[in-house]
Design a protein around this motif. Structure first.
Motif, PDB file in Angstrom:
ATOM      1  N   THR A 168       0.575   4.336  -2.455  1.00  0.00           N
ATOM      2  CA  THR A 168       0.179   5.853  -2.121  1.00  0.00           C
ATOM      3  C   THR A 168       1.296   6.652  -2.994  1.00  0.00           C
ATOM      4  OG1 THR A 168      -0.037   5.110   0.174  1.00  0.00           O
ATOM      5  CG2 THR A 168       0.547   7.261  -0.298  1.00  0.00           C
ATOM      6  N   ILE A 176      -7.260   3.447   7.995  1.00  0.00           N
ATOM      7  CA  ILE A 176      -5.962   3.755   7.742  1.00  0.00           C
ATOM      8  C   ILE A 176      -5.843   5.100   6.737  1.00  0.00           C
ATOM      9  CG2 ILE A 176      -3.691   2.850   7.004  1.00  0.00           C
ATOM     10  CD1 ILE A 176      -5.179  -0.248   7.094  1.00  0.00           C
ATOM     11  N   ASP A 189      -3.878  -4.573   4.494  1.00  0.00           N
ATOM     12  CA  ASP A 189      -4.914  -3.486   4.089  1.00  0.00           C
ATOM     13  C   ASP A 189      -5.815  -4.154   2.807  1.00  0.00           C
ATOM     14  OD1 ASP A 189      -3.498  -2.342   6.031  1.00  0.00           O
ATOM     15  OD2 ASP A 189      -1.982  -1.513   4.582  1.00  0.00           O
ATOM     16  N   SER A 242       2.364   3.922  10.096  1.00  0.00           N
ATOM     17  CA  SER A 242       3.670   4.952  10.344  1.00  0.00           C
ATOM     18  C   SER A 242       3.486   5.500  11.636  1.00  0.00           C
ATOM     19  CB  SER A 242       3.899   5.750   9.300  1.00  0.00           C
ATOM     20  OG  SER A 242       4.003   5.192   7.842  1.00  0.00           O
ATOM     21  N   ASP A 257      -7.683   3.955   3.905  1.00  0.00           N
ATOM     22  CA  ASP A 257      -7.718   2.475   3.517  1.00  0.00           C
ATOM     23  C   ASP A 257      -8.378   1.817   4.648  1.00  0.00           C
ATOM     24  OD1 ASP A 257      -7.253   0.142   2.234  1.00  0.00           O
ATOM     25  OD2 ASP A 257      -5.072   0.205   2.251  1.00  0.00           O
ATOM     26  N   ALA A 261       0.711  -1.388  -0.065  1.00  0.00           N
ATOM     27  CA  ALA A 261      -0.114  -0.157  -0.158  1.00  0.00           C
ATOM     28  C   ALA A 261       0.913   1.148   0.139  1.00  0.00           C
ATOM     29  CB  ALA A 261      -0.869   0.068   1.327  1.00  0.00           C
ATOM     30  N   MET A 262       2.106   1.281   0.538  1.00  0.00           N
ATOM     31  CA  MET A 262       2.845   2.525   0.374  1.00  0.00           C
ATOM     32  C   MET A 262       3.183   2.795  -1.078  1.00  0.00           C
ATOM     33  SD  MET A 262       3.518   3.556   3.420  1.00  0.00           S
ATOM     34  CE  MET A 262       3.881   3.355   5.318  1.00  0.00           C
ATOM     35  N   ARG A 272      -3.495   7.373   4.394  1.00  0.00           N
ATOM     36  CA  ARG A 272      -2.563   7.493   3.725  1.00  0.00           C
ATOM     37  C   ARG A 272      -2.259   8.857   3.072  1.00  0.00           C
ATOM     38  NH1 ARG A 272      -0.850   2.714   3.822  1.00  0.00           N
ATOM     39  NH2 ARG A 272      -2.218   0.701   3.958  1.00  0.00           N
ATOM     40  N   PHE A 294      -8.332   3.077  -2.768  1.00  0.00           N
ATOM     41  CA  PHE A 294      -8.224   3.769  -1.696  1.00  0.00           C
ATOM     42  C   PHE A 294      -9.829   4.645  -1.471  1.00  0.00           C
ATOM     43  CE2 PHE A 294      -3.656   4.803  -1.842  1.00  0.00           C
ATOM     44  CZ  PHE A 294      -3.274   3.425  -1.243  1.00  0.00           C
ATOM     45  N   SER A 340       1.616   5.827   6.415  1.00  0.00           N
ATOM     46  CA  SER A 340       0.258   5.550   6.617  1.00  0.00           C
ATOM     47  C   SER A 340      -0.156   5.581   8.114  1.00  0.00           C
ATOM     48  CB  SER A 340       0.139   4.293   6.245  1.00  0.00           C
ATOM     49  OG  SER A 340       0.818   3.200   7.204  1.00  0.00           O
ATOM     50  N   GLN A 350       0.870  -2.140  12.952  1.00  0.00           N
ATOM     51  CA  GLN A 350      -0.349  -2.343  12.640  1.00  0.00           C
ATOM     52  C   GLN A 350      -1.051  -3.580  12.193  1.00  0.00           C
ATOM     53  OE1 GLN A 350      -2.909   1.129  10.152  1.00  0.00           O
ATOM     54  NE2 GLN A 350      -1.204   0.244   8.808  1.00  0.00           N
TER      55      GLN A 350
END
Length: 317
Positions: free
Chosen positions: A40, A245, A200, A89, A115, A36-37, A247, A285, A86, A155
């Motif tokens: 993003t 979540i 996620d 983080s 998310d 997912a990062m 992002r 998202f 996210s 997470q």
């Protein structure tokens, strides 16, 4: 030309400033590709520069700590470098997993979307529902390996721990496998190295659409649209866990004010366009937009909230 012009108009702010060409922009993905990062940074790339001109740089390590400390200590003043973040983080910051790092050490630019957590298995798994999985965890938890991004307290770990706790299962009996990012988690699932992934919804969208995985539960208030529309929520299966979540992207602490404001304005204009909603949805998202000072205040509060949750599981003192 196609209907991308309103989005490029926002990107042109970068050029008009005279600070740098759009081609100089970089988005750092603090994980391996495929998670997912990654999505993003690709969302930021598409929103501001179409499909090119903003390069992506993968910097995995320490569940985001390597990218954080690299930017803060070595690249603090770079005016065109963004870093994806996210809710995970923020949870890491709340638990002190980035050392003495604080939210105020960087400049928070923009939240690009939301998310949700989810629990998935391979499409050919014996677990057909969340109830099947929970039943197996009650009877023989040692035989079910759960892939998560990060270690104890991450997470993904916390999401699954909450699901287990709500089902009357002690999270301490669960067997977690720590992996580096969502992409690696799903690779491990595909290879049957793990039997379950706590991750996620955006990540699951990449694999569920191809028929490779079965999402047992999404941790949202109601069912999600799109590829995961048939996936039930945990709540409707009797497990009251909802995990949204955030992002977005941040910048180094010494970025000049003019450059920071330029990026904030660019994202504000891009996110206000109808095209952005379509691009955001294509990345898996959901709507959540916030920039600048408002985002900074949100992040500060979120870290406080995560700290309280972590204390519940005695992850911090």
């Amino acid at each position: 030309m196609k209907a991308r012009l309103p989005l490029f108009a926002a990107a042109m702010l970068l050029v008009a400033s005279g600070a740098a060409r759009a081609a100089d922009a970089e988005c750092i993905v603090p994980s391996k590709p495929g998670g997912a990062m990654d999505l993003t940074c690709k969302l930021a790339q598409k929103a501001l520069h179409g499909n090119g001109q903003m390069r992506l740089n993968y910097m995995p390590g320490g569940i985001g700590a390597v990218a954080w400390h690299t930017l803060v200590s070595q690249r603090a003043s770079e005016p065109n470098t963004l870093v994806a973040f996210s809710g995970g983080s923020l949870l890491n910051l709340a638990q002190g997993k980035f050392g003495k790092a604080r939210a105020s050490d960087v400049r928070w630019v923009a939240a690009l979307g939301a998310d949700y957590g989810m629990v998935a298995v391979r499409s050919d798994s014996q677990f057909k529902s969340l109830a099947d999985l929970l039943d197996a965890l009650r009877k023989q938890p040692e035989k079910v390996l759960i892939g998560v991004s990060g270690t104890i307290g991450s997470q993904d770990w916390l999401k699954m721990a909450l699901v287990a706790q709500r089902a009357g299962i002690d999270p301490k009996v669960l067997r977690f496998v720590a992996l580096e990012g969502g992409g690696e988690s799903f690779t491990a699932l595909d290879a049957s190295f793990v039997q379950v992934v706590s991750g996620d919804a955006s990540e699951a969208t990449l694999y569920a659409g191809a028929g490779k995985v079965r999402v047992l539960a999404v941790l949202s208030e109601k069912r999600l649209p799109g590829v995961l529309a048939s996936a039930p929520t945990a709540r409707e299966q009797g497990i009251d866990v909802v995990w949204p979540i955030i992002r977005g992207v941040w910048m180094g602490p010494k970025v000049p004010d003019a450059d920071y404001r330029r990026w904030v304005r660019a994202f504000e204009q891009a996110e206000a366009s109808p095209e952005f909603a379509q691009i955001r949805a294509s990345q898996g998202f959901y709507p959540f937009s916030m920039t600048g000072e408002a985002l900074t205040q949100y992040v500060t509060k979120a870290i406080d909230d995560y700290n309280r949750q972590a204390r519940q599981f005695k992850l911090v003192r």
